[in-house]
Design a protein around this motif. Structure first.
Motif, PDB file in Angstrom:
ATOM      1  N   PRO A  43     -14.881  10.932  -2.977  1.00 51.99           N
ATOM      2  CA  PRO A  43     -14.634   9.915  -4.015  1.00 51.99           C
ATOM      3  C   PRO A  43     -15.920   9.246  -4.486  1.00 51.99           C
ATOM      4  O   PRO A  43     -16.889   9.118  -3.741  1.00 51.99           O
ATOM      5  CB  PRO A  43     -13.729   8.903  -3.316  1.00 51.99           C
ATOM      6  CG  PRO A  43     -13.078   9.684  -2.220  1.00 51.99           C
ATOM      7  CD  PRO A  43     -14.129  10.667  -1.764  1.00 51.99           C
ATOM      8  N   ILE A  44     -15.900   8.816  -5.741  1.00 50.08           N
ATOM      9  CA  ILE A  44     -17.014   8.107  -6.369  1.00 50.08           C
ATOM     10  C   ILE A  44     -16.693   6.614  -6.306  1.00 50.08           C
ATOM     11  O   ILE A  44     -15.530   6.226  -6.471  1.00 50.08           O
ATOM     12  CB  ILE A  44     -17.172   8.567  -7.840  1.00 50.08           C
ATOM     13  CG1 ILE A  44     -17.530  10.059  -7.881  1.00 50.08           C
ATOM     14  CG2 ILE A  44     -18.209   7.731  -8.577  1.00 50.08           C
ATOM     15  CD1 ILE A  44     -17.485  10.662  -9.283  1.00 50.08           C
ATOM     16  N   PRO A  45     -17.676   5.748  -6.062  1.00 43.91           N
ATOM     17  CA  PRO A  45     -17.394   4.307  -6.041  1.00 43.91           C
ATOM     18  C   PRO A  45     -16.626   3.880  -7.301  1.00 43.91           C
ATOM     19  O   PRO A  45     -16.935   4.295  -8.407  1.00 43.91           O
ATOM     20  CB  PRO A  45     -18.786   3.663  -5.992  1.00 43.91           C
ATOM     21  CG  PRO A  45     -19.635   4.705  -5.315  1.00 43.91           C
ATOM     22  CD  PRO A  45     -19.098   6.030  -5.810  1.00 43.91           C
ATOM     23  N   GLY A  46     -15.582   3.078  -7.079  1.00 42.19           N
ATOM     24  CA  GLY A  46     -14.740   2.618  -8.180  1.00 42.19           C
ATOM     25  C   GLY A  46     -13.438   3.395  -8.302  1.00 42.19           C
ATOM     26  O   GLY A  46     -12.509   2.961  -8.968  1.00 42.19           O
ATOM     27  N   ASP A  47     -13.371   4.566  -7.650  1.00 41.12           N
ATOM     28  CA  ASP A  47     -12.124   5.337  -7.642  1.00 41.12           C
ATOM     29  C   ASP A  47     -11.079   4.622  -6.799  1.00 41.12           C
ATOM     30  O   ASP A  47     -11.416   3.916  -5.851  1.00 41.12           O
ATOM     31  CB  ASP A  47     -12.348   6.727  -7.037  1.00 41.12           C
ATOM     32  CG  ASP A  47     -13.100   7.667  -7.950  1.00 41.12           C
ATOM     33  OD1 ASP A  47     -13.187   7.385  -9.161  1.00 41.12           O
ATOM     34  OD2 ASP A  47     -13.606   8.688  -7.441  1.00 41.12           O
ATOM     35  N   LYS A  48      -9.809   4.839  -7.132  1.00 42.96           N
ATOM     36  CA  LYS A  48      -8.705   4.307  -6.341  1.00 42.96           C
ATOM     37  C   LYS A  48      -8.185   5.411  -5.432  1.00 42.96           C
ATOM     38  O   LYS A  48      -7.431   6.270  -5.868  1.00 42.96           O
ATOM     39  CB  LYS A  48      -7.555   3.877  -7.251  1.00 42.96           C
ATOM     40  CG  LYS A  48      -7.530   2.457  -7.661  1.00 42.96           C
ATOM     41  CD  LYS A  48      -6.160   2.148  -8.254  1.00 42.96           C
ATOM     42  CE  LYS A  48      -6.307   1.253  -9.459  1.00 42.96           C
ATOM     43  NZ  LYS A  48      -5.024   0.932 -10.069  1.00 42.96           N
ATOM     44  N   VAL A  49      -8.608   5.399  -4.162  1.00 44.38           N
ATOM     45  CA  VAL A  49      -8.046   6.330  -3.182  1.00 44.38           C
ATOM     46  C   VAL A  49      -6.727   5.705  -2.728  1.00 44.38           C
ATOM     47  O   VAL A  49      -6.668   4.540  -2.352  1.00 44.38           O
ATOM     48  CB  VAL A  49      -9.004   6.559  -1.996  1.00 44.38           C
ATOM     49  CG1 VAL A  49      -8.348   7.417  -0.932  1.00 44.38           C
ATOM     50  CG2 VAL A  49     -10.298   7.199  -2.483  1.00 44.38           C
ATOM     51  N   ILE A  50      -5.670   6.499  -2.774  1.00 46.34           N
ATOM     52  CA  ILE A  50      -4.320   6.002  -2.505  1.00 46.34           C
ATOM     53  C   ILE A  50      -3.914   6.341  -1.077  1.00 46.34           C
ATOM     54  O   ILE A  50      -4.200   7.429  -0.576  1.00 46.34           O
ATOM     55  CB  ILE A  50      -3.311   6.628  -3.507  1.00 46.34           C
ATOM     56  CG1 ILE A  50      -3.752   6.403  -4.953  1.00 46.34           C
ATOM     57  CG2 ILE A  50      -1.904   6.107  -3.267  1.00 46.34           C
ATOM     58  CD1 ILE A  50      -3.793   4.967  -5.409  1.00 46.34           C
ATOM     59  N   ASP A  51      -3.228   5.403  -0.434  1.00 45.08           N
ATOM     60  CA  ASP A  51      -2.765   5.612   0.937  1.00 45.08           C
ATOM     61  C   ASP A  51      -1.725   6.722   1.005  1.00 45.08           C
ATOM     62  O   ASP A  51      -0.974   6.958   0.051  1.00 45.08           O
ATOM     63  CB  ASP A  51      -2.140   4.332   1.498  1.00 45.08           C
ATOM     64  CG  ASP A  51      -3.165   3.239   1.735  1.00 45.08           C
ATOM     65  OD1 ASP A  51      -4.362   3.564   1.899  1.00 45.08           O
ATOM     66  OD2 ASP A  51      -2.775   2.059   1.745  1.00 45.08           O
ATOM     67  N   ALA A  52      -1.657   7.356   2.154  1.00 50.22           N
ATOM     68  CA  ALA A  52      -0.663   8.392   2.416  1.00 50.22           C
ATOM     69  C   ALA A  52       0.748   7.811   2.341  1.00 50.22           C
ATOM     70  O   ALA A  52       0.932   6.593   2.372  1.00 50.22           O
ATOM     71  CB  ALA A  52      -0.900   8.984   3.805  1.00 50.22           C
ATOM     72  N   PHE A  53       1.719   8.705   2.265  1.00 53.36           N
ATOM     73  CA  PHE A  53       3.136   8.381   2.221  1.00 53.36           C
ATOM     74  C   PHE A  53       3.492   7.570   0.978  1.00 53.36           C
ATOM     75  O   PHE A  53       4.167   6.553   1.042  1.00 53.36           O
ATOM     76  CB  PHE A  53       3.603   7.727   3.521  1.00 53.36           C
ATOM     77  CG  PHE A  53       3.424   8.664   4.682  1.00 53.36           C
ATOM     78  CD1 PHE A  53       4.300   9.721   4.878  1.00 53.36           C
ATOM     79  CD2 PHE A  53       2.351   8.530   5.533  1.00 53.36           C
ATOM     80  CE1 PHE A  53       4.111  10.620   5.916  1.00 53.36           C
ATOM     81  CE2 PHE A  53       2.151   9.425   6.581  1.00 53.36           C
ATOM     82  CZ  PHE A  53       3.041  10.472   6.776  1.00 53.36           C
ATOM     83  N   THR A  54       2.969   8.061  -0.138  1.00 49.13           N
ATOM     84  CA  THR A  54       3.326   7.559  -1.456  1.00 49.13           C
ATOM     85  C   THR A  54       3.677   8.767  -2.317  1.00 49.13           C
ATOM     86  O   THR A  54       3.383   9.903  -1.968  1.00 49.13           O
ATOM     87  CB  THR A  54       2.171   6.768  -2.106  1.00 49.13           C
ATOM     88  OG1 THR A  54       1.003   7.597  -2.163  1.00 49.13           O
ATOM     89  CG2 THR A  54       1.853   5.503  -1.329  1.00 49.13           C
TER      90      THR A  54
END
Length: 164
Positions: A43-54
């Motif tokens: 990931p690049i700074p500023g990206d939204k990494v989303i939590d698992a189980f979504t």
């Protein structure tokens, strides 16, 4: 019931597929193959990494249940939209709602009419899950077999011990 009564609906935020270096984070796109994973990225700074189980809904309206933290495609007209449960949900519930989205709403979206937060929040889910009597066989044996298979793929789903 409206989807937003069960889930927070969040648009993805990321760069284009080719902007990333290879890494360990699944990058989810419009593909129906490989649970939407196009490649693994850093990931690049500023990206939204989303939590698992979504639940990740592609711009083309195909829902996938993500079981690892991931980076959904979030730029341009085909950005993904994320469904984050408002309250804790079991794996079965999330899988049920993922399948229900594909069966009931998947046809609504295409290259000409992309899935978006505005369009998704107007849709509803059936409450059928709450009225089903799920036998121990489903929550035990089937869940265990599915979890074992996912673990083989290095997705690290906890396996509950059950009597088989």
């Amino acid at each position: 019931m409206l989807i937003n009564s069960l889930f927070s609906i969040v648009p993805a935020k990321s760069h284009g597929t080719d902007d990333y270096d290879t890494g360990d984070t699944p990058f989810i796109t419009n593909s129906r193959l490989n649970n939407g994973v196009a490649r693994f990225v850093e990931p690049i700074p500023g990206d939204k990494v989303i939590d698992a189980f979504t639940i990740c809904i592609s711009g083309l309206g195909y829902a996938t249940l993500q079981v690892k933290d991931y980076l959904p495609k979030g730029n341009g007209g085909d950005s993904a939209t994320i469904l984050i449960p408002l309250t804790a949900m079991t794996f079965e519930e999330l899988l049920f709602y993922t399948a229900q989205f594909n069966l009931i709403h998947g046809w609504r979206f295409s290259f000409g009419r992309k899935a978006s937060k505005k369009r998704i929040e107007k849709l509803s889910f059936s409450e059928v899950y709450n009225h089903l009597q799920i036998e121990n066989d489903f929550s035990g044996n089937v869940k265990r077999k599915l979890s074992l298979k996912l673990n083989e793929l290095n997705l690290n789903i906890p396996v509950e011990s059950t009597n088989m």
